[in-house]
Design an enzyme around this catalytic site. Structure first.
Site, PDB file in Angstrom:
ATOM      1  N   HIS A   1       0.814  -1.230   0.000  1.00  0.00           N
ATOM      2  CA  HIS A   1       0.000   0.000   0.000  1.00  0.00           C
ATOM      3  C   HIS A   1       0.851   1.286   0.000  1.00  0.00           C
ATOM      4  O   HIS A   1       0.662   2.196   0.784  1.00  0.00           O
ATOM      5  CB  HIS A   1      -1.118   0.012   1.046  1.00  0.00           C
ATOM      6  CG  HIS A   1      -0.735  -0.105   2.506  1.00  0.00           C
ATOM      7  ND1 HIS A   1       0.272   0.615   3.095  1.00  0.00           N
ATOM      8  CD2 HIS A   1      -1.291  -0.837   3.503  1.00  0.00           C
ATOM      9  CE1 HIS A   1       0.325   0.314   4.375  1.00  0.00           C
ATOM     10  NE2 HIS A   1      -0.601  -0.556   4.655  1.00  0.00           N
TER      11      HIS A   1
ATOM     12  N   GLU B   1      -6.690  -5.968   9.414  1.00  0.00           N
ATOM     13  CA  GLU B   1      -6.178  -5.495   8.126  1.00  0.00           C
ATOM     14  C   GLU B   1      -6.007  -6.705   7.180  1.00  0.00           C
ATOM     15  O   GLU B   1      -5.599  -7.792   7.613  1.00  0.00           O
ATOM     16  CB  GLU B   1      -4.852  -4.731   8.304  1.00  0.00           C
ATOM     17  CG  GLU B   1      -4.518  -3.927   7.060  1.00  0.00           C
ATOM     18  CD  GLU B   1      -3.463  -2.837   7.267  1.00  0.00           C
ATOM     19  OE1 GLU B   1      -2.889  -2.727   8.368  1.00  0.00           O
ATOM     20  OE2 GLU B   1      -3.217  -2.088   6.300  1.00  0.00           O
TER      21      GLU B   1
ATOM     22  N   ASP C   1      -3.951  -7.902   5.148  1.00  0.00           N
ATOM     23  CA  ASP C   1      -2.734  -8.721   5.041  1.00  0.00           C
ATOM     24  C   ASP C   1      -2.742  -9.845   6.078  1.00  0.00           C
ATOM     25  O   ASP C   1      -1.980 -10.807   5.951  1.00  0.00           O
ATOM     26  CB  ASP C   1      -1.454  -7.882   5.135  1.00  0.00           C
ATOM     27  CG  ASP C   1      -1.424  -6.940   6.311  1.00  0.00           C
ATOM     28  OD1 ASP C   1      -2.478  -6.438   6.717  1.00  0.00           O
ATOM     29  OD2 ASP C   1      -0.320  -6.682   6.832  1.00  0.00           O
TER      30      ASP C   1
ATOM     31  N   HIS D   1      -2.287  -0.573  15.273  1.00  0.00           N
ATOM     32  CA  HIS D   1      -2.429   0.735  14.661  1.00  0.00           C
ATOM     33  C   HIS D   1      -3.810   0.929  14.030  1.00  0.00           C
ATOM     34  O   HIS D   1      -4.052   1.958  13.400  1.00  0.00           O
ATOM     35  CB  HIS D   1      -1.330   0.937  13.593  1.00  0.00           C
ATOM     36  CG  HIS D   1      -1.470   0.059  12.389  1.00  0.00           C
ATOM     37  ND1 HIS D   1      -1.516   0.586  11.120  1.00  0.00           N
ATOM     38  CD2 HIS D   1      -1.617  -1.286  12.216  1.00  0.00           C
ATOM     39  CE1 HIS D   1      -1.653  -0.384  10.235  1.00  0.00           C
ATOM     40  NE2 HIS D   1      -1.715  -1.510  10.883  1.00  0.00           N
TER      41      HIS D   1
ATOM     42  N   ASP E   1       1.021  -6.553  14.285  1.00  0.00           N
ATOM     43  CA  ASP E   1       2.000  -5.731  13.559  1.00  0.00           C
ATOM     44  C   ASP E   1       3.161  -5.248  14.447  1.00  0.00           C
ATOM     45  O   ASP E   1       4.267  -5.001  13.945  1.00  0.00           O
ATOM     46  CB  ASP E   1       1.317  -4.498  12.956  1.00  0.00           C
ATOM     47  CG  ASP E   1       0.545  -4.808  11.688  1.00  0.00           C
ATOM     48  OD1 ASP E   1       0.830  -5.828  11.044  1.00  0.00           O
ATOM     49  OD2 ASP E   1      -0.350  -4.015  11.339  1.00  0.00           O
TER      50      ASP E   1
ATOM     51  N   TYR F   1       9.665   0.189   9.383  1.00  0.00           N
ATOM     52  CA  TYR F   1       8.296  -0.228   9.712  1.00  0.00           C
ATOM     53  C   TYR F   1       7.677   0.730  10.728  1.00  0.00           C
ATOM     54  O   TYR F   1       6.540   1.192  10.567  1.00  0.00           O
ATOM     55  CB  TYR F   1       8.313  -1.662  10.270  1.00  0.00           C
ATOM     56  CG  TYR F   1       6.948  -2.278  10.277  1.00  0.00           C
ATOM     57  CD1 TYR F   1       6.460  -2.936   9.156  1.00  0.00           C
ATOM     58  CD2 TYR F   1       6.129  -2.181  11.381  1.00  0.00           C
ATOM     59  CE1 TYR F   1       5.195  -3.477   9.137  1.00  0.00           C
ATOM     60  CE2 TYR F   1       4.864  -2.716  11.383  1.00  0.00           C
ATOM     61  CZ  TYR F   1       4.402  -3.367  10.254  1.00  0.00           C
ATOM     62  OH  TYR F   1       3.130  -3.889  10.245  1.00  0.00           O
TER      63      TYR F   1
ATOM     64  N   HIS G   1       4.677  -9.921  10.997  1.00  0.00           N
ATOM     65  CA  HIS G   1       5.571  -9.713   9.847  1.00  0.00           C
ATOM     66  C   HIS G   1       7.015  -9.911  10.294  1.00  0.00           C
ATOM     67  O   HIS G   1       7.411  -9.397  11.348  1.00  0.00           O
ATOM     68  CB  HIS G   1       5.477  -8.280   9.308  1.00  0.00           C
ATOM     69  CG  HIS G   1       4.144  -7.891   8.754  1.00  0.00           C
ATOM     70  ND1 HIS G   1       3.638  -8.408   7.590  1.00  0.00           N
ATOM     71  CD2 HIS G   1       3.225  -7.012   9.206  1.00  0.00           C
ATOM     72  CE1 HIS G   1       2.459  -7.854   7.340  1.00  0.00           C
ATOM     73  NE2 HIS G   1       2.179  -7.009   8.310  1.00  0.00           N
TER      74      HIS G   1
HETATM   75 FE1  FEO Z   1      -1.825  -3.507   9.963  1.00  0.00          FE
HETATM   76 FE2  FEO Z   1       0.208  -6.014   8.857  1.00  0.00          FE
HETATM   77  O1  FEO Z   1      -1.371  -5.050   8.991  1.00  0.00           O
END
Ligand code: FEO
Length: 403
Positions: free
Chosen positions: A28, A84, A86, A147, A166, A194, A227
């Site tokens: 994004h 989210e 992802d 977030h 996240d 990040y 992640h």
């Molecule tokens: Fe806020 Fe990795 O999604």
């Protein structure tokens, strides 16, 4: 026996069953030069539980990794820490395949997931709630607006793992699962990038969360974000927590960024002269042409710089559009404690640098100087003046760093 897409054991009865997105380069609008991972975790207990899922195209990879441990239909619970896509994109297909007894989400998660996927039978939990899996218990802590409104983390007491969605993650694809298997400079760059691009604007909430963490009395021996690599060694857990505090505080450091857009190299010449002036004071400086540096890389440097200098020519009575893009993005991420200056070239109207100065003001950046502008092409005297402005800015930054 399945030989590919296997789960990886991360603790007794806990497995990583996520996916590696080696080639994503635009998340994004965030430039992910090292790819990313979408981490999901499988807990084998009396209630077999899947914690988070992956981006939709990776659902088969995740299900295959699960299948290397247990048939997906055996999963009883799914926990979705963050809505989210992802992490939730694969949720509808996973629910369809697994038919779980319950899907645990925060109340705001039910709203967000409901908006994306409809009512798939969410069971809501809140801070202080816990669910027994048998030998282990999962406790939930909502982290609203960290977030997204729905965000929460979950803690598995039997393995002492904090599943942090996240938080404490990074976009980093790799063959290795653990942070201690990567060079520190890569972790520092990607975790910093990040933070800068995802949660920089939530810095005070991060500090509040870090301050509250000891009071939660969780014996955290592993942090498993959604992640990038996982944190397991005590020194690495301490490092990432302290790194987050440092990123959130953004105390002035002797590092500067000069970012510019240019049409006919006039603003570029000013940028290089200003940067050389900054450098002459001993402050480390980076120069970024927006034609070849994307907004997320610029924001990464903004976050680690005490001094931010932005320049662009005027075009059609506006700052050059590439600069407007970057400043809109940077302003939204609310950098803290910055000294700044605007500069640029113009032919006849000269709004560009003044508009940049207004954006720096909106960011709360202290500006010791008016916008520095030249007509058409800088003369040698203009470049000397630009060098001197850079040197004065460098000295102003150093005096702040010494306080
Ligand atoms: Fe806020 Fe990795 O999604």
């Amino acid at each position: 026996m399945q030989e590919f897409f296997k789960a990886e054991k991360i603790a007794e009865n806990v497995y990583w069953v996520g996916a590696v997105d080696w080639n994503v380069r635009n998340f994004h609008g965030y430039e992910t030069g090292r790819g990313s991972t979408y981490n999901a975790f499988l807990v084998i207990d009396e209630k077999i539980t899947l914690i988070d899922t992956v981006k939709a195209p990776f659902v088969d990879e995740m299900l295959a990794r699960i299948r290397s441990v247990v048939e997906p239909e055996k999963i009883d619970y799914i926990i979705s820490n963050h809505a989210e896509p992802d992490h939730s994109g694969a949720l509808p297909a996973t629910i369809a395949a697994v038919k779980p007894e319950k899907v645990f989400v925060s109340a705001l998660g039910a709203k967000a997931l409901g908006a994306y996927y409809g009512d798939l039978g969410w069971t809501t939990v809140k801070t202080g709630d816990s669910i027994s899996l048998g030998k282990g218990t999962v406790s939930f802590v909502e982290t609203k607006m960290l977030h997204w409104p729905d965000s929460m983390v979950s803690y598995l007491d039997s393995a002492k793992i904090l599943f942090s969605q996240d938080a404490f993650g990074m976009h980093l694809a790799g063959s290795k699962l653990w942070a201690d298997e990567y060079p520190k400079y890569i972790l520092e760059y990607e975790a910093g990038k990040y933070f800068a691009n995802i949660i920089n604007h939530l810095a005070q909430k991060i500090i509040d969360l870090l301050d509250a963490l000891p009071g939660l009395k969780l014996d955290i021996q592993m942090i498993a974000p959604d992640h990038g690599p996982l944190w397991r060694r005590p020194e690495d857990l301490a490092w990432i927590l302290e790194f987050y505090r440092k990123c959130a505080l953004q105390a002035p450091v002797p590092h500067a960024l000069v970012a510019y857009a240019t049409m006919w190299h006039s603003t570029e010449r000013l940028a290089n002269a200003i940067a050389d002036g900054i450098r002459s004071t001993g402050v480390e400086v980076k120069v970024a042409d927006l034609a070849v540096n994307d907004r997320s890389s610029v924001m990464t440097e903004v976050a680690k710089s005490g001094l931010i200098v932005f320049g662009a020519p005027t075009m059609n009575n506006q700052m050059f559009p590439a600069m407007a893009d970057v400043l809109t993005y940077v302003k939204g991420l609310r950098p803290r404690n910055k000294i700044g200056m605007a500069f640029g070239s113009f032919g006849w109207s000269g709004e560009g640098a003044r508009q940049i100065a207004a954006e720096l003001t909106a960011m709360g950046a202290e500006q010791p100087f008016e916008a520095f502008q030249v007509k058409y092409m800088p003369t040698t005297d203009d470049l000397k003046a630009a060098f001197e402005k850079g040197a004065e800015l460098g000295r102003a930054l150093l005096s702040r760093c010494e306080k």
